[in-house]
Enzyme design. Sequence first.
Site, short mmCIF file in Angstrom:
data_model
loop_
_atom_site.label_atom_id
_atom_site.label_comp_id
_atom_site.label_asym_id
_atom_site.label_seq_id
_atom_site.Cartn_x
_atom_site.Cartn_y
_atom_site.Cartn_z
N GLU A 156 0.64 -0.93 -0.33
CA GLU A 156 -0.14 -0.17 0.02
C GLU A 156 0.48 1.40 0.44
OE1 GLU A 156 -1.20 2.79 0.27
OE2 GLU A 156 -0.99 2.83 2.87
N GLU A 201 3.54 8.96 -3.65
CA GLU A 201 4.61 8.29 -3.37
C GLU A 201 5.45 7.17 -3.53
OE1 GLU A 201 2.40 6.50 0.84
OE2 GLU A 201 1.52 8.46 0.86
#
Length: 710
Positions: free
Chosen positions: A172, A181
């Site tokens: 994740e 990210e």
Amino acid sequence: MLSLVNKKLCSNLLVFVERFRILTKVNKMQVFTQKRNPITGGTEWDIQNEDYDYHQEIARSAFADMLHDSERNQKYYRALQLAIEKMHNDGKKANVLDIGTGTGLLSIMAAKCGADTITACEAFKPMAECCLKILQKNGVSDKIRVIPKRSTDLTVGEDGDMTEKANILVTEVFDTELIGEAALLTFEHAHNNLLEKDCIVVPDSAVIYAQVVECPTMQKWNKLNDLADEDLEIILRAPLKMKNCPGSAAVHDIQLSQLPRQAFTEISEQIPVFLYDWSGGSDIIKRRTGKQNFNALATGNAQMVFMWWELNMDTEGRIVLSCAPWWSHPDADLSSDRPQDSIPWRDHWMQAVYYLPQPFSLTKGEEVTLVSCQDEFSLWFYLENDGIKPKNYKRPICECGVHMTLSRTHVSYLNDGRRSKRFLAQIQDLNKEAVVLDLNGSSFLGLAAARTANKVYILENMQLNIAILNDYIRENSIENVQIIPELTDDVLKEATNVVCDPNFSTSILPWENLKVAYILYKYRESLNGELVMPDGCEFWAMPVEFNDLHKIRVPLDKCEGIDMSIFDGLVENSRIVSDAEIEPQPLWEYPCKCRGTPRKLVEINLTDLKPTLAVDGDFHVVDSSEGNHVVNGFAIWAVWIVGGKQISSGPMDWPNVGQLVNWDMHSRQAVKILKRAQLVNSSNKWGYQVVCDLEKGHFNMSIDLVTSDE
């Protein structure tokens, strides 16, 4: 019995003792750190533990609201179960790699699903150490190997971190933009170096959706409007360079489901703009531009793009996790009075707003092209048709300074016509011979006063704010304004009137705008001018029940049956060291119910300032007729007195106990979240303590439920 003040002081002393115990544990040294005081505008020295940054990083890494996200957890769990079963059914071992394991939650799920080997990597060493303790607490430490490295540093081989490549990846690494990210780089490296060719990835793929809209409310967060009075006469024109500026491509992450439905017009349906294949079946594309044609659903000005994404968790696409706002969410109950409350709440994955470089005028049915652009970490959008095409599709960059200088919240505040009209009404009767001193150069009140006054001095020492003021001065041909970096005796004696918009661009918490009180008190003996506005300030508070916001702070205890108490303890200890108990939040995005009558905590008269002020008190949480209620936090806000009238930066209507609160969208409020929700009745009280020192520019507040033994 102790008075409430003394009891609160004792309580604060206990908190200090606990903080000191943690700070001095294992003989840690203390260090001096500099912090900015938003009230004085100066920097001050503060004593902190030498590991302050370490504790702050732990506190920020909590993401407890993500682990409170049951839908996310359960869909990861089910997809892992299917992936492991598939490997076993194919006669293979299930070798799992968990990238960015954090608490180890997903690895523990894999262990419970029967994975044969599990390698979990976590680059943040304190979290990796915490993960090891959690694994031991849950009896799976012998099944999971934790490597304190980034996934891009892992090695595979007989002497490597992994003896063989994994055939199941679970990770994740997503944010509101999905790819912000470094998700693209993470997946690319994993497929090239850490995974077998026929691996299964959880999640398997993702889709980004975009919707073109007209939304004057959200546009207030993007570009400065002309300033108009109650008669709609333009008092200040926004500079042309600001109107034509393409703005910033930086994402505006927001809880779109809380935006009033009548506040925007859909120009397009939701459009799938990018597909991401995490499975390795196709190459990861790090830079691309996509085009989708659509016909406008309505006539209007396309101003922005709403964006969200969904994850396909399994290879068959049966398990879908959507981050859509309620009107496009597959699970929303559209027949409900509040359909936004029928979908999962997330603060870790919100929706995104991307402002178009320029509004695009469209008529209903007109064909137009949405141009979607992506680099390794972010997105941006353009519109074009046969008549209007951008010269290029480069990432928009601010050319006017506003988007680099002012927060989106401050821009929206300056565009709040309801408030600015009240302020303008206070200065319209200034004498033509008046010499006005404006104490806030991050507002335009002084520039507006220049229309009437003989001369205006504006106090401002931030170069970026000065540049914006000078652009307005040139655009409006203003000749009687002088920007000064500090107050001098000559200016203080010359000024006949003093004005201040009580919202500084550097302020975050409501009381940080007491900078106006600090300045007035500091120069009280030299200042001859009459204070025109504001007259004073009040701080109000009330107990509330947040629908979901409390999840960012409350302990996990157990998550999908997995004991997370060690993680709770780690985060709580670090918060004591690094975090304030009261934090700023834009509460219009976070619904809450009023659970007690709003109470005025303190009043500050700006025409009769005292050097110090200390007050405390307590109130019953609910009246006897209101029964039992759940309280999980407090909301605190400022009310400014202008021309004898209140201007609230909190509720827009008087809150009714038991009902949702309508919050000001252009200000941040202050929030105290309780560690545990409390069931309260007429016997329960809440107390507060406020200390204000105008000589030093300090303001402190504590607020909490009064426990039964008090």
